[in-house]
Design a protein around this motif. Sequence first.
Motif, PDB file in Angstrom:
ATOM      1  N   ALA B  83      34.153  10.337  12.048  1.00  0.00           N
ATOM      2  CA  ALA B  83      34.094  11.765  12.386  1.00  0.00           C
ATOM      3  C   ALA B  83      34.701  11.998  13.764  1.00  0.00           C
ATOM      4  O   ALA B  83      35.374  13.003  13.999  1.00  0.00           O
ATOM      5  CB  ALA B  83      32.654  12.246  12.353  1.00  0.00           C
ATOM      6  N   LEU B  84      34.482  11.050  14.665  1.00  0.00           N
ATOM      7  CA  LEU B  84      35.046  11.159  16.009  1.00  0.00           C
ATOM      8  C   LEU B  84      36.578  11.159  15.950  1.00  0.00           C
ATOM      9  O   LEU B  84      37.241  11.998  16.571  1.00  0.00           O
ATOM     10  CB  LEU B  84      34.543  10.005  16.882  1.00  0.00           C
ATOM     11  N   THR B  85      37.128  10.208  15.181  1.00  0.00           N
ATOM     12  CA  THR B  85      38.583  10.142  15.038  1.00  0.00           C
ATOM     13  C   THR B  85      39.116  11.441  14.443  1.00  0.00           C
ATOM     14  O   THR B  85      40.116  11.987  14.901  1.00  0.00           O
ATOM     15  CB  THR B  85      38.976   8.963  14.145  1.00  0.00           C
ATOM     16  N   ASP B  86      38.400  11.943  13.440  1.00  0.00           N
ATOM     17  CA  ASP B  86      38.802  13.183  12.781  1.00  0.00           C
ATOM     18  C   ASP B  86      38.805  14.342  13.775  1.00  0.00           C
ATOM     19  O   ASP B  86      39.781  15.088  13.875  1.00  0.00           O
ATOM     20  CB  ASP B  86      37.819  13.461  11.635  1.00  0.00           C
ATOM     21  N   TRP B  87      37.713  14.439  14.539  1.00  0.00           N
ATOM     22  CA  TRP B  87      37.625  15.529  15.509  1.00  0.00           C
ATOM     23  C   TRP B  87      38.715  15.402  16.570  1.00  0.00           C
ATOM     24  O   TRP B  87      39.388  16.375  16.912  1.00  0.00           O
ATOM     25  CB  TRP B  87      36.247  15.533  16.188  1.00  0.00           C
TER      26      TRP B  87
END
Lengths: 366, 443
Positions: B83-87
């Motif tokens: 999710a961090l990479t996505d954000w």
Amino acid sequence: MSTTTPMSRPKPAAEKPSTPTAEKLEESKGERAMRRRHLRGRLDFKYSPYLYISPFFILFALVGLFPLIYTFVVSINDWDLLGGAGDWVGLDNYKAELASPLFWNSLFNTFSIFLLSAIPQLVVATFIAAMLDQNIRAKTFWRMSVLVPYVVTPVAVTLIFSTAFDEKYGLINNLLGALNLDAIAWKTEVFPSHMAIATMVNWRWTGYNALILLAAMQAVPRELHESAAIDGAGAIRRFFSITLPSIRPTMIFVIITATIGGLQIFTEPKLFNPSSSVPGGPDRQYQTTVLYLWDLAFNRGDFGRASAVAWILFLIIIVIGVINFLISGTIASSSEQKKLRRAVNRADKRARNRFASLQTGSAKDE
Amino acid sequence: MNPSRTTRLAKVLALTSSIALLAAGCSSGESKDAVQPASAENPVTLAVTTFGTQGLDPLYKKYEQENPGVTIEATNIDTGGNALTDWKTKQAAGAGLPDVQAVEEGWLGQVMTVSDSFTDLNEYGAGEISGDWVDWKVKQATDANGRTIGYGTDIGPMGLCFNSKLFKDAGLPSDRDKVAELFGGDDATWEDFFSVGEDYVKKSGKAFYDQSGFVWNAMVNQLDEGYYRTDGTLNIDSNTELRQRWDQLSAAASKGLSSGQTQWDWGKGQAFVDGSFAVMPCPGWMLGNVKGQVEGAGGDAKDGWDFADVFPGGPANWGGAFLTVPSTSKHPAEAAKLAQYLTSATSQAISFEEAGAFPSNLEAQKSKAVTGENELTKFFNGAPIGEILGHRAEGVKAQFKGAEDSVIQEQVFGPATIAIDQGTDGEAAWNSALSTLQELDIK
């Protein structure tokens, strides 16, 4: 197109209600149109081929060339992933990366895994292809079954293998334990981890390469084999003296694609130990260059340096491509192949003559 | 002009004009929604991105029913890391962010560096209700300019998971209250923890805790200042408190207290049922994880896992999330309203029942759904999990998290904790961590 349709032919001037001057005008108009059409035809002939091949180049410019150039622009800036473009730093990112032990570590890992996978893979693929080239039963079945690993997604492959290679509970270490051998630290030591990852790559790609090589082998004229067999060459001799030299161009293609794939390896090391907080092993034991690049860009947010790594990798691949090209130029020259074919033909003729003379000779003798 | 050309031209004209019309139609439709509240006549679609198991799914449907005109498009990403990479990629691209974005406490430090790209929820009434949540949770999501950018969802107050069977076998008390006393009760220190561990190792011949990484995580999280000082400067080299704790931990590992398991893997749960280790620091959300691991390895409640109301070194928090509204959202008011709803007392109680996410909302913490019996309490030998976690949440302080906090935790000290588990000397591991810090160019 339009030049050939009857519709486009100019209407005869006489049909028009006209005064002499108007007629003249119409005439010259028709002439002009004719000339224009000639010109169009010439332009069509000259340039439309470029138009037809342009979709590739437009696409390439959009998804290949533009990112490449943009990456370079990013790499000469102090670019933070979240903060965006910072100061212009020139080649500082490149200098920093070339001085970074982490970068060299990733490059070492990449080449180590690449060599450990490419060499055995090509040897085994050639062997399998040679076997499939024989007159065996249920040919299609065997050919399809070597392709099965390739069809399985790399993620699934990696999940299965990473479980098998688990240090404490994995299948392989359990087997070693059953044989009273020491457990191997597949995920924490450099060489074993490279071996494990190379195994995954090999499992997936060997069959694929074998099928490509098989296709090349099938194109080798059977007569070559037959005449060599008549000459008394055994299967192994024929393999090394006929099959291998004849499939050289394909072999080089396979080597080049394997090289590019090997230098870009990402999925297998990324998922080998998915819970590892550092991608590519806690001490970066198997962190390949692409994985290092990804880590730089998305974990550490340093887009500038990640782009520099991308460009360095790009240059390395080009250099290796050129080396491949030069080598292939010398070993795959068509003259060699021709020489080979001539030699075989000569041998073939000799054999036939001998056979014929044997027959006639024996007839004379009687 | 010849007819074939005319028709072609007409076609092209028709096509372009219809595309232009289409584009115009789209854009005019969107600008209207931004000002008016959502209703059946003025439908609004809100995109929500969450990760892991946050237990919000049943709430979306309820909200849609209660608010006609609102459609929720929910995306759930499997792990916080992904999710961090996505954000990050979407934030960097400046496009593609949802209307409501879940943010993990572990990467809040990075989010805070760009806090101005999130909507200040105070503009939508966050200030008046900030007393509903534990105070440090609100403080975490408030930046230096006083802008509150997130509503708190769950929190991760930490207690101790222990295996009562193994404790019993080693001749230690196995009742959860006695175990809490054994570790020092309310005054539990890390010294107590490690000395009990040494005792256990001597008596059982087995390792005490699963691996040093989680212990270290807890030790760092409960310090007043962790890897960063509150002014945002790096605080590792000269941080005597940190170093002291490192020496404690590495000494324990060298005495065989650590089982050296792989983080988040535990041999696919095997280590939870084969007696490899007996305790583990457990934030609330970890309890569901423990249950899952045990069951994944074919075990159940009979394997003896229990949860004690004690934590060495005082109150500690690990994890928890926030719901933010990126400023790219076209419907900030609607998005803020939804985020507020999803983090309200009733919603958080439902999330707890759904996924075991312990509420940050004070009222929800006391609700029957949280303090009562559920699947988790059954698994943990009837431990009053909700009550214990509520007690463990008291006194937690929000530690300042710097921009590179998660990178330091994962890439600098992650390898170092593995190294001490594998027998590397504590001093050497510390030094290699410092050199990694330099190699990674963290300032």
